[in-house]
Design a protein around this motif. Structure first.
Motif, PDB file in Angstrom:
ATOM      1  N   VAL A  67      -5.465  43.874 -39.641  1.00  0.00           N
ATOM      2  CA  VAL A  67      -5.243  44.392 -40.755  1.00  0.00           C
ATOM      3  C   VAL A  67      -6.752  45.268 -40.902  1.00  0.00           C
ATOM      4  O   VAL A  67      -6.658  46.018 -42.021  1.00  0.00           O
ATOM      5  N   MET A 117      -4.752  40.730 -50.859  1.00  0.00           N
ATOM      6  CA  MET A 117      -3.101  41.749 -50.358  1.00  0.00           C
ATOM      7  C   MET A 117      -2.324  39.976 -50.301  1.00  0.00           C
ATOM      8  O   MET A 117      -1.111  40.298 -50.676  1.00  0.00           O
ATOM      9  N   SER A 118      -3.416  39.625 -49.304  1.00  0.00           N
ATOM     10  CA  SER A 118      -2.373  38.201 -49.262  1.00  0.00           C
ATOM     11  C   SER A 118      -1.905  37.064 -50.255  1.00  0.00           C
ATOM     12  O   SER A 118      -1.009  36.031 -50.289  1.00  0.00           O
ATOM     13  N   PHE A 144      -1.192  36.684 -43.927  1.00  0.00           N
ATOM     14  CA  PHE A 144      -3.140  37.207 -43.843  1.00  0.00           C
ATOM     15  C   PHE A 144      -3.827  36.177 -43.791  1.00  0.00           C
ATOM     16  O   PHE A 144      -5.026  36.229 -43.574  1.00  0.00           O
ATOM     17  N   GLY A 178      -3.655  38.328 -40.056  1.00  0.00           N
ATOM     18  CA  GLY A 178      -4.502  39.278 -41.006  1.00  0.00           C
ATOM     19  C   GLY A 178      -5.784  40.195 -40.322  1.00  0.00           C
ATOM     20  O   GLY A 178      -6.355  41.078 -40.815  1.00  0.00           O
ATOM     21  N   ALA A 193       6.444  41.804 -50.670  1.00  0.00           N
ATOM     22  CA  ALA A 193       4.769  41.510 -50.319  1.00  0.00           C
ATOM     23  C   ALA A 193       4.875  40.336 -49.565  1.00  0.00           C
ATOM     24  O   ALA A 193       3.656  39.713 -49.275  1.00  0.00           O
ATOM     25  N   TRP A 247       5.427  39.013 -46.315  1.00  0.00           N
ATOM     26  CA  TRP A 247       5.216  39.075 -45.274  1.00  0.00           C
ATOM     27  C   TRP A 247       3.885  38.945 -45.143  1.00  0.00           C
ATOM     28  O   TRP A 247       3.496  39.263 -44.629  1.00  0.00           O
ATOM     29  N   THR A 248       3.078  39.314 -46.573  1.00  0.00           N
ATOM     30  CA  THR A 248       1.414  39.558 -46.752  1.00  0.00           C
ATOM     31  C   THR A 248       0.428  38.026 -46.480  1.00  0.00           C
ATOM     32  O   THR A 248      -0.356  37.910 -46.957  1.00  0.00           O
ATOM     33  N   VAL A 251      -7.974  42.264 -47.508  1.00  0.00           N
ATOM     34  CA  VAL A 251      -6.554  41.414 -46.793  1.00  0.00           C
ATOM     35  C   VAL A 251      -6.221  40.452 -47.821  1.00  0.00           C
ATOM     36  O   VAL A 251      -5.622  40.349 -47.845  1.00  0.00           O
ATOM     37  N   TRP A 304      -0.383  38.990 -53.512  1.00  0.00           N
ATOM     38  CA  TRP A 304       0.260  39.488 -53.686  1.00  0.00           C
ATOM     39  C   TRP A 304       1.648  38.707 -54.529  1.00  0.00           C
ATOM     40  O   TRP A 304       2.727  38.031 -53.517  1.00  0.00           O
TER      41      TRP A 304
END
Length: 536
Positions: free
Chosen positions: A139, A112-113, A126, A136, A120, A122-123, A109, A115
């Motif tokens: 997820v 991902m945060s 997180f 987060g 992306a 929206w990540t 996660v 990216w």
């Protein structure tokens, strides 16, 4: 039906499973953090970490080949020193294993945060200030549920999944090493003397090993041992699986560190020094600076895949460790119950998942979870060198498919290295981890009073050395050198000298504290071992 019940793990699948555990989130963070702490000397930190863990692993390889059973590392100390020490070692090991699962989910996660793509965005919420936010966290819970479900249905599904992931996890680090060396390698970054190679002194090598996730990145060798009861030809493949996976991992990690150091822009080093190197996504950021956007995309993908694959592998390991702990009679027996069709400890998996959710809700960042893992794992590992030599003295006739003559000096050597590594986790981590381990004692005492009564006092006599050791390492950590979080009353390197001398004393005390007779349960497991033909 019988065929479905007893699906066995091949050597290849065992190695892939181990690599899936070993090559997790550590390789994406470790090289950057270690270089920042120790400069080019971080290469020595990775080599040191490999020496430490391989030394420890070899003691467990002998035990694993003697007792090829699922969750075996949760039982070995019991076989030589009784249920109390066995419980401490198993509890400490289990704490580290269940913490690894949410840590890998958090790593996924966290990557991902960061990216970089517009789609992306929206990540990005997180993470906040280095911690997982509530969205987060949801997820993270989802990832942990998937980790568990992949293991829940069968060993065959789990091994097929890990085989595929592991191949990817080997190829991408290898590709990264090659491309960074080809695209932008600066030999001058390694220095031209001992001073420039080791800009922050020798102590920084040990600091980097402790705080950069290096030791933690290597300590997943136990995956093969804990799955030993499900392997084909365990008397051969446990040894081979551990050594092959550890050697491959060590080569990859050392070469990644070399590639990272060589890829740094010398002008940036001249301006900021190694302490000033700070990349959010070390290898991906460098790939972008070198104009290799395609490699950066692959690295961002792997930043998701590697932790995901490791999380799956550790759900399998943690559940078998918890199930194995029930055999001492100090945990509810239903936790060790195996699902009849696939022979998988599903109840243990569910309990592990619930506790993993609690852990990540309390500790919402990667470094806090990694701290708990490293310290608790090392305390559990203290018992390996002690148990292997104690069993040699207790019963020389036990079947030992792996019986190296060098174990007589390797065991105390591994014990000392483990003690130093615990110290390197730094105050107050040492005492915090010990506190977490002691939380299991009320559970032990409850079942001891309920079922065993007076025999518990005899078990304590075999384990006094461990209780005294935990007090000793806490005190030394508190008064130790400033570089390891202490008060600097015991300065470097004299803190190392004290730990080495006292650890040898504790090792001798521990071996002398062994039981007079081996645990009968160990004899039953060992009786089923098939020795190689040349040894029969």
């Amino acid at each position: 039906m019988e065929k479905m019940k007893f699906q066995k793990i091949t050597l290849f699948s065992g190695v892939m499973l181990a690599l899936n555990s070993l090559i997790g989130s550590g390789w994406l963070f470790g090289a950057g953090t270690a270089a920042k702490v120790a400069g080019p000397a971080a290469i020595l930190s990775w080599i040191l970490g490999a020496i430490i863990i391989i030394s420890i692993a070899l003691t467990y390889v002998e035990l694993g080949a003697m007792f090829p059973e699922s969750g075996g590392m949760s039982r070995y100390a019991q076989y030589s020193h009784g249920p109390f020490l066995g419980f401490i070692a198993a509890w400490a090991n289990w704490i580290s294993l269940i913490t690894l699962v949410p840590m890998e989910a958090v790593a996924s996660v966290q990557y991902m945060s960061s990216w970089p793509w517009a789609w992306a965005n929206w990540t990005h919420h997180f993470m906040k200030n280095g911690n997982i936010t509530t969205p987060g966290l949801l997820v993270v819970f989802g990832f942990m549920l998937v980790f568990t479900l992949i293991n829940f249905w069968s060993v065959k599904l789990m091994t097929r999944f890990t085989n595929l992931i592991s191949i990817f996890k080997i190829l991408l680090p290898t590709l990264t090493i090659v491309m960074l060396i080809v695209a932008g390698f600066h030999p001058s970054n390694f220095g031209h003397s001992v001073t420039t190679f080791m800009p922050y002194g020798s102590r920084s090598i040990f600091e980097a090993a402790a705080i950069s996730g290096i030791i933690m990145s290597y300590d997943a060798f136990q995956t093969v041992i804990n799955m030993g009861g499900e392997m084909i030809n365990p008397h051969k493949n446990i040894v081979r699986g551990v050594l092959i996976s550890m050697i491959i991992t060590a080569v990859i990690y050392v070469m990644l560190q070399v590639a990272f150091i060589g890829a740094i822009d010398p002008n940036l080093l001249a301006q900021k020094g190694w302490h000033g190197i700070n990349y959010t996504s070390p290898f991906a950021d460098i790939a972008i600076l070198l104009g290799m956007n395609w490699l950066a995309i692959l690295l961002y993908m792997d930043a998701f895949v590697s932790p995901f694959g490791t999380g799956v592998a550790f759900v399998a390991t943690a559940s078998r460790a918890l199930a194995a702990m029930t055999h001492t009679g100090h945990l509810p027996q239903w936790l060790g119950r195996l699902e009849r069709r696939y022979m998988i400890p599903r109840f243990a998996m569910v309990v592990d998942l619930i506790l993993a959710v609690v852990m990540v809700s309390l500790f919402r960042n990667w470094s806090l979870l990694a701290t708990v893992i490293t310290g608790s794992t090392l305390i559990a590992y203290l018992t390996g060198p002690v148990t292997v030599m104690s069993l040699r003295k207790m019963d020389a006739n036990l079947k030992r498919p792996f019986h190296p003559h060098f174990m007589s000096w390797l065991a105390p050597f591994a014990f000392v290295l483990t003690s130093l590594s615990i110290y390197w986790t730094m105050w107050p981590t040492t005492v915090q981890v010990i506190g977490v381990i002691l939380l299991g004692l009320p559970i032990y005492l409850y079942y001891e009073v309920k079922y065993r009564h007076a025999s518990g006092l005899r078990d304590l006599r075999n384990s006094y050395w461990m209780l005294a050791y935990l007090v000793f390492i806490s005190i030394v950590s508190y008064i130790g050198s400033e570089g390891f979080g202490g008060k600097d009353w015991l300065k470097y390197p004299w803190d190392f000298v004290v730990i080495i001398i006292c650890s040898l004393g504790f090792y001798r005390w521990a071996v002398a504290s062994r039981m007079k007779k081996i645990d009968p349960a160990a004899e039953k497991v060992n009786a089923k071992v098939k020795m190689p033909e040349k040894d029969q």
